[in-house]
Design a protein around this motif. Structure first.
Motif, short mmCIF file in Angstrom:
data_model
loop_
_atom_site.label_atom_id
_atom_site.label_comp_id
_atom_site.label_asym_id
_atom_site.label_seq_id
_atom_site.Cartn_x
_atom_site.Cartn_y
_atom_site.Cartn_z
N ALA A 218 0.84 -1.20 0.00
CA ALA A 218 0.00 0.00 0.00
C ALA A 218 0.86 1.24 0.00
CB ALA A 218 -0.91 0.00 1.21
N GLY A 219 1.91 1.23 -0.78
CA GLY A 219 2.82 2.37 -0.82
C GLY A 219 4.14 1.85 -1.32
N GLY A 220 4.97 2.75 -1.89
CA GLY A 220 6.29 2.34 -2.34
C GLY A 220 6.25 1.58 -3.65
N LYS A 221 7.28 0.76 -3.88
CA LYS A 221 7.46 0.10 -5.17
C LYS A 221 6.28 -0.82 -5.53
CE LYS A 221 10.77 -3.09 -7.32
NZ LYS A 221 11.14 -2.68 -8.65
N HIS A 222 5.83 -1.58 -4.57
CA HIS A 222 4.70 -2.47 -4.85
C HIS A 222 3.47 -1.90 -4.14
CE1 HIS A 222 7.26 -5.65 -6.56
NE2 HIS A 222 8.13 -5.28 -5.65
N ASN A 223 2.56 -1.28 -4.89
CA ASN A 223 1.41 -0.61 -4.28
C ASN A 223 0.13 -1.03 -4.99
OD1 ASN A 223 -0.46 1.08 -3.21
ND2 ASN A 223 0.50 2.98 -3.91
N ASP A 224 -0.73 -1.72 -4.28
CA ASP A 224 -1.95 -2.22 -4.91
C ASP A 224 -3.20 -1.47 -4.45
OD1 ASP A 224 -0.48 -4.00 -6.34
OD2 ASP A 224 -0.77 -5.67 -4.96
N LEU A 225 -3.01 -0.39 -3.68
CA LEU A 225 -4.14 0.27 -3.03
C LEU A 225 -5.27 0.65 -3.99
CD1 LEU A 225 -5.19 1.39 -0.34
CD2 LEU A 225 -3.94 3.48 -0.78
N ASP A 226 -4.91 1.32 -5.08
CA ASP A 226 -5.97 1.85 -5.94
C ASP A 226 -6.80 0.77 -6.63
OD1 ASP A 226 -5.23 4.33 -5.26
OD2 ASP A 226 -4.03 4.71 -7.06
N ASN A 227 -6.22 -0.43 -6.74
CA ASN A 227 -6.95 -1.48 -7.47
C ASN A 227 -7.91 -2.27 -6.60
OD1 ASN A 227 -5.69 -1.15 -9.99
ND2 ASN A 227 -3.84 -2.13 -9.18
N VAL A 228 -7.79 -2.10 -5.29
CA VAL A 228 -8.56 -2.98 -4.40
C VAL A 228 -10.07 -2.78 -4.57
CG1 VAL A 228 -9.09 -3.53 -2.00
CG2 VAL A 228 -6.74 -3.17 -2.72
N GLY A 229 -10.75 -3.89 -4.68
CA GLY A 229 -12.20 -3.85 -4.82
C GLY A 229 -12.63 -3.76 -6.28
N MET A 230 -11.71 -3.26 -7.13
CA MET A 230 -12.04 -3.08 -8.56
C MET A 230 -11.72 -4.34 -9.36
SD MET A 230 -12.89 0.09 -8.52
CE MET A 230 -12.72 1.49 -7.44
N THR A 231 -10.71 -5.09 -8.92
CA THR A 231 -10.32 -6.29 -9.66
C THR A 231 -10.61 -7.52 -8.82
OG1 THR A 231 -8.11 -6.54 -8.74
CG2 THR A 231 -8.34 -4.99 -10.57
N ALA A 232 -10.38 -8.67 -9.43
CA ALA A 232 -10.67 -9.93 -8.75
C ALA A 232 -9.52 -10.37 -7.86
CB ALA A 232 -10.96 -11.01 -9.80
N ARG A 233 -8.41 -9.65 -7.90
CA ARG A 233 -7.23 -10.25 -7.27
C ARG A 233 -6.34 -9.29 -6.49
NH1 ARG A 233 -6.49 -9.44 -12.60
NH2 ARG A 233 -4.60 -8.35 -13.20
N HIS A 234 -6.64 -8.00 -6.45
CA HIS A 234 -5.75 -7.09 -5.72
C HIS A 234 -6.19 -6.89 -4.28
CE1 HIS A 234 -4.35 -5.93 -9.79
NE2 HIS A 234 -3.20 -5.95 -9.13
N LEU A 235 -5.21 -6.89 -3.39
CA LEU A 235 -5.46 -6.73 -1.96
C LEU A 235 -4.36 -5.84 -1.40
CD1 LEU A 235 -6.03 -10.51 -1.13
CD2 LEU A 235 -7.80 -8.76 -1.19
#
Ligand code: SER
Length: 755
Positions: free
Chosen positions: A70-87
């Motif tokens: 949820a920050g930095g190089k690996h950040n999946d925050l914006d995708n959560v809830g929108m895709t089938a696989r991001h957390l």
């Protein structure tokens, strides 16, 4: 159907049977990497084993690692809830080889586990390799019998893995599952690869290099293996779905979010319910580790995640704190694998509830402003930075929350405008500060802090950490290096060293790095939230930008902890013995003694001192835990926490409680409960013993006691005892008769004088 918990166990057992050492999950706040915000993969805790800096008794390991992206190089925050696989929070299953097996065995075991143990049909699998990695390509052909077209060469970073910008890294090979053509998406490397049809389930990294900050890439002497399989994704697959939110664990959490928000699960609501379910895990695990919502560093990332979840709860129609009510469900799902959730339940729940209450107060007003100002905007437009900043500054809207709120309308936010509004506010603060006539020494710090976030203090939970050197100051000027024998100040991005405040002295300890060793002789707060370490270089040289190990002197800090907790106990004991008028007027907590000034208008009698000591030592013997919680100021006061009159507190305060005693109606209450930012003993028993050694007057109506605790108190008593024994020996009597002997000698002298 296997549950998420069963699948975790199957994976770990498989590799344990193949000679892997089972290693528990490391904390989310990395212990050995100053450049990482959160542990974002299983390999983080093994970083030094890959580079060979550290050796352990095993060369193969398996783990289920809690991760946050949820920050930095690996950040999946914006995708959560929108895709089938991001957390934002997930568990990574991984097996690791530290110079033991390499590509061939890694691929053999992975293929065996997937196709034979988990029984995933081989014909639905395909793999990728880094475009230059012919060896991996050939191994997949040989071991898995895959046809060429299902071994895809990828030339991008997708198949070259590293946790951060520096550190161990290498080419990777990923295993994908094809969910079938009824779902949109293309194989990796194709233009449609972002669809949900082909899902990556396992990443095998062949760790061969160590990336250095200066761009150099060193070849590791013993190549290693680092694999990562997202537990949620593999569980989805094994449970017949391609959506992580439809696994047994997430179904339960999504249902709970529907229940606490009083919403039904339909197409309109599902995104918000999923966001809440995901964010609940992230916030709970972070709070369990002692990260608390704040306006800087990790605490701010946590706050962003919490507030995002809270906005989604209001979208579901809920305007009262609700998310904290889901905690028991999370604990039922994950508490067995992660006991920190069970231990932290009260603290986690309370922290979430308070943050919800605090944010809900301003949320609706802020949303109204957002709606009003964006009413005339259309898809493709930008919200002005000034409004975004006002929402941030006055209504507590993190920037990404504003963005999230506008995303469905395809409106973006003017980041540059936001940044310049922020700069303007800082400049105004500086201008008003300049007028305050502060010293030149302080003005340098204002400049230093300008381009820097406040230092993050990690020392409530740990006494060792790494940190990145962000500034060096010598004789009131910023410098690039400090050489051997030189003294100055160093500021790092994070530190376990406590900076002097609230009467507690600054920590001392050591700083070490590849080319440097130094003593930290004091720690002080500086403007802009910086923590400045007074440093003396004992060998090598300290330069800007490097990562170093910081270690607080444990004996010194333990003694400070004990003395600080002893101060709280004495404070309450003084009130109980002398009366409620006793209020703290000042204090000093150092490693060798504590000093406490309080309002009281006559000397303490010997009897009162005995009573005070007895009360405080009674709580020491209870040996109960010293508990720390974060609360709103008003709430803390309402709960009966002692606060200093006239002291300015932030919106949130730490409340330290210890000991139990009885209320008038026979119910239990905390013996002592105080607002305090200091560091404390873990249990009251750690204080050992409290001894008051002096009592005096400092000003009219203000008395002072000085006291010792722990081994200091014991050493003091030993000396007293020795002295009494010497007296007895000179008198040729026993210690118990000494007083009587002295008295008779005095009487005898008097009568001789008279004669
Ligand atoms: N470190 C790699 C990843 O996170 C494999 O564990 O994907």
């Amino acid at each position: 159907m296997s549950s998420v918990n069963d699948i975790r166990r199957t994976y770990v057992d498989y590799f344990a049977n193949q000679g892997h050492h089972i290693v528990p999950s490391a904390p989310l706040v990395p212990e050995n990497d100053p450049t990482l915000m959160f542990t974002n993969s299983g390999m983080v805790q093994f970083k030094n084993l890959f580079t060979g800096v550290e050796k352990r008794s095993y060369t193969r390991a398996v783990s289920a690692q809690k991760c946050v992206r949820a920050g930095g190089k690996h950040n999946d925050l914006d995708n959560v809830g929108m895709t089938a696989r991001h957390l934002t929070f997930f568990e990574m299953l991984g097996n690791f080889s530290f110079g033991d097996y390499f590509k061939e065995q890694a691929i053999t075991m992975a293929w065996d586990l997937i196709t034979n143990v988990l029984e995933i049909p081989a014909e639905k699998l395909l793999v990728t390799v880094y475009h230059e990695d012919d060896e991996a390509f050939d191994l997949w052909k040989k071991i898995a019998n895959l046809p060429d077209e299902r071994i895809i060469r990828i030339a991008t970073d997708d198949n070259f893995w590293s946790a951060g910008d520096t550190g161990p890294c290498g080419p990777s090979s990923e295993i994908f599952f094809d969910y079938g053509d009824h779902i949109w998406g293309g194989p990796p490397g194709s233009p449609e690869e972002d669809g949900d049809r082909f899902i990556e389930i396992w990443n095998l990294v062949f760790t061969q290099f160590d990336q250095k900050g200066d761009g150099k890439r060193l070849i590791l002497p013993n190549p290693c293996v680092d694999t990562g399989m997202g537990l949620e994704r593999i569980s989805a697959l094994l449970q017949g779905t391609n959506n992580v939110f439809e696994t047994d664990m997430f179904k339960t959490l999504v249902d709970a979010s529907a229940q606490v928000t009083g919403s039904i699960t339909n197409e309109d609501n599902i995104v918000s319910q999923r966001v809440i379910a995901d964010h609940l895990r992230t916030m709970s695990f972070l709070i369990a580790e002692g990260v608390l919502p704040s306006n800087e560093g990790r605490g701010y990332v946590l706050r962003r995640i919490m507030r995002r979840a809270m906005r989604h709860a209001t979208l579901l129609g809920r305007n009262e704190p609700a998310i904290y009510k889901m905690l028991p469900v999370l604990i039922q799902e994950m508490g067995q694998a992660y006991p920190e959730l069970v231990h932290g339940e009260a603290m986690i729940g309370e922290t979430i509830r308070l943050e919800e209450g605090r944010f809900l107060k301003t949320l609706s007003r802020g949303l109204q402003i957002l709606n009003d100002t964006s009413a005339n905007l259309n898809a493709g437009d930008q919200l002005d930075g000034q409004t975004a900043f006002k929402l941030y500054d006055t209504y507590g809207f993190p920037l990404d929350l504003t963005e999230d709120a506008l995303r469905t309308r395809e409106i973006s936010v003017d980041h540059a405008g936001f940044d310049s509004a922020m700069q303007a506010q800082k400049a105004a603060a500086r201008a008003s500060w300049r007028g305050s006539g502060a010293t030149a020494d302080e003005s340098i710090w204002f400049g230093v802090s300008e381009n820097m976030s406040p230092s993050e203090f990690l020392g409530y939970d740990r006494q060792k950490s790494e940190g990145e050197v962000l500034a060096l100051v010598k004789d009131g000027v910023e410098v690039k290096r400090l050489g051997v024998g030189e003294t100055g100040f160093v500021v790092l991005n994070q530190t376990p060293f406590y900076a002097q405040s609230g009467g507690q002295v600054g920590d001392i300890g050591t700083l070490t790095g590849e080319n440097v060793a130094a003593k930290i002789t004091d720690t002080q707060k500086r403007p802009g939230g910086l923590i400045a370490h007074a440093i003396e270089i004992t060998s090598g040289e300290l330069v800007l930008g490097v990562g170093v190990e910081l270690e607080v002197d444990d004996r010194n800090r333990s003694a400070i902890r004990a003395n600080h907790s002893a101060t709280h106990l004495l404070h309450e004991a003084l009130r109980q013995v002398l009366g409620e008028h006793v209020a703290q007027k000042g204090s000093l907590v150092s490693a060798d003694r504590l000093r406490f000034d309080f309002s009281h208008n006559k000397p303490l009698s010997a009897e009162e001192i005995v009573q005070i000591e007895a009360l405080a030592n009674g709580i020491v013997l209870q040996n109960g835990p010293v508990e720390t919680r974060l609360m709103g100021v008003d709430e803390a006061r309402a709960a009966g926490a002692m606060a200093l009159f006239g002291e300015k507190y932030g919106e949130e305060v730490r409340v330290v409680s210890m000991g139990t005693s009885k209320n008038d109606d026979g119910t239990d209450r905390h013996y002592s409960m105080e607002l305090c930012g200091g560091t404390h003993a873990k249990r009251t028993g750690d204080i050992g013993l409290i001894r008051i050694v002096s009592e005096s007057s400092v000003a009219s109506g203000v008395r002072r006691i000085e006291a010792l605790s722990g081994s200091g108190a014991r050493a003091y008593l030993t000396i007293q005892d020795e002295q009494l024994k010497s007296v007895a020996s000179v008198l040729k009597s026993t210690t118990s008769d000494a007083l009587f002997r002295v008295q008779s000698l005095l009487d005898e002298r008097k009568s001789l004088e008279r004669q």
